[in-house]
Design a protein around this motif. Sequence first.
Motif, PDB file in Angstrom:
ATOM      1  N   PRO A   1       3.202   7.014 -19.085  1.00  0.00           N
ATOM      2  CA  PRO A   1       2.741   8.329 -19.541  1.00  0.00           C
ATOM      3  C   PRO A   1       3.900   9.193 -20.035  1.00  0.00           C
ATOM      4  O   PRO A   1       4.948   9.267 -19.405  1.00  0.00           O
ATOM      5  CB  PRO A   1       2.096   8.925 -18.286  1.00  0.00           C
ATOM      6  N   GLY A   2       3.684   9.826 -21.180  1.00  0.00           N
ATOM      7  CA  GLY A   2       4.727  10.624 -21.807  1.00  0.00           C
ATOM      8  C   GLY A   2       5.432   9.890 -22.924  1.00  0.00           C
ATOM      9  O   GLY A   2       6.190  10.496 -23.694  1.00  0.00           O
ATOM     10  N   GLY A   3       5.196   8.584 -23.031  1.00  0.00           N
ATOM     11  CA  GLY A   3       5.838   7.813 -24.094  1.00  0.00           C
ATOM     12  C   GLY A   3       5.003   7.677 -25.349  1.00  0.00           C
ATOM     13  O   GLY A   3       5.490   7.180 -26.371  1.00  0.00           O
ATOM     14  N   GLU A   4       3.761   8.132 -25.308  1.00  0.00           N
ATOM     15  CA  GLU A   4       2.861   7.969 -26.442  1.00  0.00           C
ATOM     16  C   GLU A   4       3.411   8.697 -27.681  1.00  0.00           C
ATOM     17  O   GLU A   4       3.806   9.859 -27.602  1.00  0.00           O
ATOM     18  CB  GLU A   4       1.471   8.530 -26.103  1.00  0.00           C
ATOM     19  N   GLY A   5       3.421   7.986 -28.808  1.00  0.00           N
ATOM     20  CA  GLY A   5       3.876   8.573 -30.058  1.00  0.00           C
ATOM     21  C   GLY A   5       5.377   8.481 -30.286  1.00  0.00           C
ATOM     22  O   GLY A   5       5.880   8.900 -31.335  1.00  0.00           O
ATOM     23  N   PHE A   6       6.099   7.916 -29.323  1.00  0.00           N
ATOM     24  CA  PHE A   6       7.547   7.718 -29.449  1.00  0.00           C
ATOM     25  C   PHE A   6       7.843   6.254 -29.757  1.00  0.00           C
ATOM     26  O   PHE A   6       7.010   5.361 -29.537  1.00  0.00           O
ATOM     27  CB  PHE A   6       8.262   8.098 -28.151  1.00  0.00           C
ATOM     28  N   ILE A   7       9.053   5.996 -30.239  1.00  0.00           N
ATOM     29  CA  ILE A   7       9.556   4.627 -30.350  1.00  0.00           C
ATOM     30  C   ILE A   7      10.972   4.589 -29.790  1.00  0.00           C
ATOM     31  O   ILE A   7      11.684   5.599 -29.796  1.00  0.00           O
ATOM     32  CB  ILE A   7       9.539   4.095 -31.803  1.00  0.00           C
ATOM     33  N   ARG A   8      11.364   3.409 -29.281  1.00  0.00           N
ATOM     34  CA  ARG A   8      12.726   3.205 -28.786  1.00  0.00           C
ATOM     35  C   ARG A   8      13.437   2.223 -29.715  1.00  0.00           C
ATOM     36  O   ARG A   8      12.934   1.130 -29.970  1.00  0.00           O
ATOM     37  CB  ARG A   8      12.708   2.656 -27.361  1.00  0.00           C
TER      38      ARG A   8
ATOM     39  N   GLY B   1       0.792  -1.232   0.000  1.00  0.00           N
ATOM     40  CA  GLY B   1       0.000   0.000   0.000  1.00  0.00           C
ATOM     41  C   GLY B   1       0.816   1.269   0.000  1.00  0.00           C
ATOM     42  O   GLY B   1       0.282   2.352  -0.265  1.00  0.00           O
ATOM     43  N   ASP B   2       2.127   1.184   0.294  1.00  0.00           N
ATOM     44  CA  ASP B   2       2.979   2.371   0.269  1.00  0.00           C
ATOM     45  C   ASP B   2       3.134   2.903  -1.150  1.00  0.00           C
ATOM     46  O   ASP B   2       3.035   2.161  -2.138  1.00  0.00           O
ATOM     47  CB  ASP B   2       4.374   2.046   0.825  1.00  0.00           C
ATOM     48  N   LYS B   3       3.429   4.189  -1.243  1.00  0.00           N
ATOM     49  CA  LYS B   3       3.637   4.846  -2.533  1.00  0.00           C
ATOM     50  C   LYS B   3       5.106   4.781  -2.930  1.00  0.00           C
ATOM     51  O   LYS B   3       5.998   4.988  -2.102  1.00  0.00           O
ATOM     52  CB  LYS B   3       3.183   6.302  -2.472  1.00  0.00           C
ATOM     53  N   VAL B   4       5.338   4.497  -4.220  1.00  0.00           N
ATOM     54  CA  VAL B   4       6.689   4.474  -4.788  1.00  0.00           C
ATOM     55  C   VAL B   4       6.710   5.451  -5.961  1.00  0.00           C
ATOM     56  O   VAL B   4       5.869   5.381  -6.861  1.00  0.00           O
ATOM     57  CB  VAL B   4       7.077   3.061  -5.258  1.00  0.00           C
ATOM     58  N   LEU B   5       7.680   6.357  -5.948  1.00  0.00           N
ATOM     59  CA  LEU B   5       7.755   7.426  -6.937  1.00  0.00           C
ATOM     60  C   LEU B   5       8.553   6.993  -8.165  1.00  0.00           C
ATOM     61  O   LEU B   5       9.667   6.481  -8.051  1.00  0.00           O
ATOM     62  CB  LEU B   5       8.405   8.657  -6.305  1.00  0.00           C
ATOM     63  N   LEU B   6       7.974   7.251  -9.354  1.00  0.00           N
ATOM     64  CA  LEU B   6       8.653   7.049 -10.638  1.00  0.00           C
ATOM     65  C   LEU B   6       8.600   8.361 -11.425  1.00  0.00           C
ATOM     66  O   LEU B   6       7.793   9.246 -11.126  1.00  0.00           O
ATOM     67  CB  LEU B   6       7.974   5.954 -11.462  1.00  0.00           C
ATOM     68  N   MET B   7       9.450   8.455 -12.461  1.00  0.00           N
ATOM     69  CA  MET B   7       9.392   9.586 -13.388  1.00  0.00           C
ATOM     70  C   MET B   7       9.298   9.020 -14.797  1.00  0.00           C
ATOM     71  O   MET B   7      10.293   8.604 -15.382  1.00  0.00           O
ATOM     72  CB  MET B   7      10.622  10.487 -13.244  1.00  0.00           C
ATOM     73  N   SER B   8       8.079   8.943 -15.319  1.00  0.00           N
ATOM     74  CA  SER B   8       7.879   8.351 -16.636  1.00  0.00           C
ATOM     75  C   SER B   8       8.077   9.394 -17.742  1.00  0.00           C
ATOM     76  O   SER B   8       8.010  10.595 -17.470  1.00  0.00           O
ATOM     77  CB  SER B   8       6.459   7.775 -16.728  1.00  0.00           C
ATOM     78  N   PRO B   9       8.317   8.900 -18.972  1.00  0.00           N
ATOM     79  CA  PRO B   9       8.454   7.509 -19.369  1.00  0.00           C
ATOM     80  C   PRO B   9       9.750   6.921 -18.818  1.00  0.00           C
ATOM     81  O   PRO B   9      10.779   7.602 -18.790  1.00  0.00           O
ATOM     82  CB  PRO B   9       8.468   7.578 -20.902  1.00  0.00           C
ATOM     83  N   VAL B  10       9.677   5.649 -18.414  1.00  0.00           N
ATOM     84  CA  VAL B  10      10.822   5.023 -17.775  1.00  0.00           C
ATOM     85  C   VAL B  10      10.752   3.520 -17.986  1.00  0.00           C
ATOM     86  O   VAL B  10       9.692   2.978 -18.348  1.00  0.00           O
ATOM     87  CB  VAL B  10      10.868   5.388 -16.270  1.00  0.00           C
ATOM     88  N   TYR B  11      11.849   2.857 -17.764  1.00  0.00           N
ATOM     89  CA  TYR B  11      11.991   1.403 -17.921  1.00  0.00           C
ATOM     90  C   TYR B  11      10.768   0.691 -17.347  1.00  0.00           C
ATOM     91  O   TYR B  11      10.483   0.797 -16.152  1.00  0.00           O
ATOM     92  CB  TYR B  11      13.268   0.974 -17.210  1.00  0.00           C
ATOM     93  N   HIS B  12      10.038  -0.019 -18.199  1.00  0.00           N
ATOM     94  CA  HIS B  12       8.713  -0.516 -17.828  1.00  0.00           C
ATOM     95  C   HIS B  12       8.669  -1.485 -16.653  1.00  0.00           C
ATOM     96  O   HIS B  12       7.663  -1.494 -15.918  1.00  0.00           O
ATOM     97  CB  HIS B  12       8.019  -1.126 -19.055  1.00  0.00           C
ATOM     98  N   PRO B  13       9.699  -2.323 -16.375  1.00  0.00           N
ATOM     99  CA  PRO B  13       9.616  -3.170 -15.182  1.00  0.00           C
ATOM    100  C   PRO B  13       9.506  -2.399 -13.862  1.00  0.00           C
ATOM    101  O   PRO B  13       9.087  -2.978 -12.853  1.00  0.00           O
ATOM    102  CB  PRO B  13      10.904  -3.996 -15.243  1.00  0.00           C
ATOM    103  N   PHE B  14       9.876  -1.109 -13.855  1.00  0.00           N
ATOM    104  CA  PHE B  14       9.666  -0.313 -12.644  1.00  0.00           C
ATOM    105  C   PHE B  14       8.193  -0.367 -12.228  1.00  0.00           C
ATOM    106  O   PHE B  14       7.862  -0.590 -11.061  1.00  0.00           O
ATOM    107  CB  PHE B  14      10.059   1.150 -12.886  1.00  0.00           C
ATOM    108  N   PHE B  15       7.311  -0.137 -13.191  1.00  0.00           N
ATOM    109  CA  PHE B  15       5.874  -0.180 -12.906  1.00  0.00           C
ATOM    110  C   PHE B  15       5.466  -1.569 -12.424  1.00  0.00           C
ATOM    111  O   PHE B  15       4.751  -1.717 -11.435  1.00  0.00           O
ATOM    112  CB  PHE B  15       5.066   0.177 -14.163  1.00  0.00           C
ATOM    113  N   HIS B  16       5.924  -2.594 -13.152  1.00  0.00           N
ATOM    114  CA  HIS B  16       5.513  -3.963 -12.834  1.00  0.00           C
ATOM    115  C   HIS B  16       5.940  -4.368 -11.433  1.00  0.00           C
ATOM    116  O   HIS B  16       5.168  -4.983 -10.689  1.00  0.00           O
ATOM    117  CB  HIS B  16       6.112  -4.942 -13.852  1.00  0.00           C
TER     118      HIS B  16
END
Length: 389
Positions: free
Chosen positions: A360-367, A112-127
């Motif tokens: 969020p922020g990755g829409e319309g981009f490609i890597r 239940g604790d909050k974990v801070l990310l700064m997206s767009p970022v390496y997707h396993p962070f979210f997972h």
Amino acid sequence: MVLFDFDTVIERKNTASVKWEQVKQVFGEEDVLPMWVADMDFNPPYEVAEAIKKRVEHEILGYAFVPDSTAEAIQAWLKKRHNWDIHPAWIAYCTGIVPAISTAIQAFTEPGDKVLLMSPVYHPFFHMVEKNGRVVVNAQLKLVENRFEIDWEQVEARLKEGAKLFLGCNPHNPGGRVWTKDELMKMADLCAQYNCLFLSDEIHSDLVYPPHTHVPVASLGDKYRDMTITCIAPTKTFNLAGIKASAVIIPNPELRKKFKDVQAVNGTSALNTFGIVGMEAAYRHGSEWLDALLVYLKENIDTAARFIAERLPEIRVMETEGTYLMWLDCRTYGLEEEALKDRLWKKAKLGVEIGSKFGPGGEGFIRMNIACPRKILMEGLNRLEKAFA
């Protein structure tokens, strides 16, 4: 001067390569050129391969421990490449960066604790946050003059909400930013102010191009050192992802004990034999190979940037300060995500990552992964042009 061969195309099929042999499952097409998974199409340093071969020659592969010499190799590498003095006792070992992140989430936060990310970022962070029953809070990066910058107002707002752990990515994947000393200190100061630990994923730290310099946040002083968990690995740097080995540097003894206690519960503290041998050999003998690699990768980045500027000027190329991953802004074409996939994957048969995967922020981009022989790079660029023809 030793010459290193990065131009030879090496057949990687029939080696259980995720990058080359799972394109059908990922892209729906068999003949897609893979420029997605973040591994390279180059042989690792000769000394690393020889060290592993020598160990195999013994034939008995019994239980193994990580010897002191491995920690000493890591210590020497960090001092030489990043001017960071560490103590070998600070090191915990893990079977990869993602397992290390999961372990840290379990060790330093509660469900239940909050974990801070700064997206767009390496997707396993979210997972890893979500699968461990924690809550992602996001301070989306700002795109300023084709370069990611931190939205400090959003960061502080998320920290005020009670985030317990910040997952940072430096150099940044997928954007290629190398965060500056001032940015890192400001971020760490905010984390300290709001009692939030700083986990720094520095797996790409060796892959930085001049004039940019990687700064380990924990090297900035005692205040920062004691609130930071730093994850490194030789796997990206030396193309050794299959050995499943990382080092987690935790100077604070209380935090280190918590981390190792969770490892003991999960059984994730042991490295396999080839992880041990490969890690030590890479950090002891890989410096000259890496210097040559960085020159080749930078040439690939510049080649791709010129090609896109001349042939696909609608695509904006973010400056790649670090990593071998190029972040391309295709929003000018105004394509919905499925249409973008169709053009790239089906029409052009080019296997690149779609930006929304990184949050969020990755829409319309490609890597696009450019860590390959130049012949493959040019084929990929020609396919990219075909996608938007």
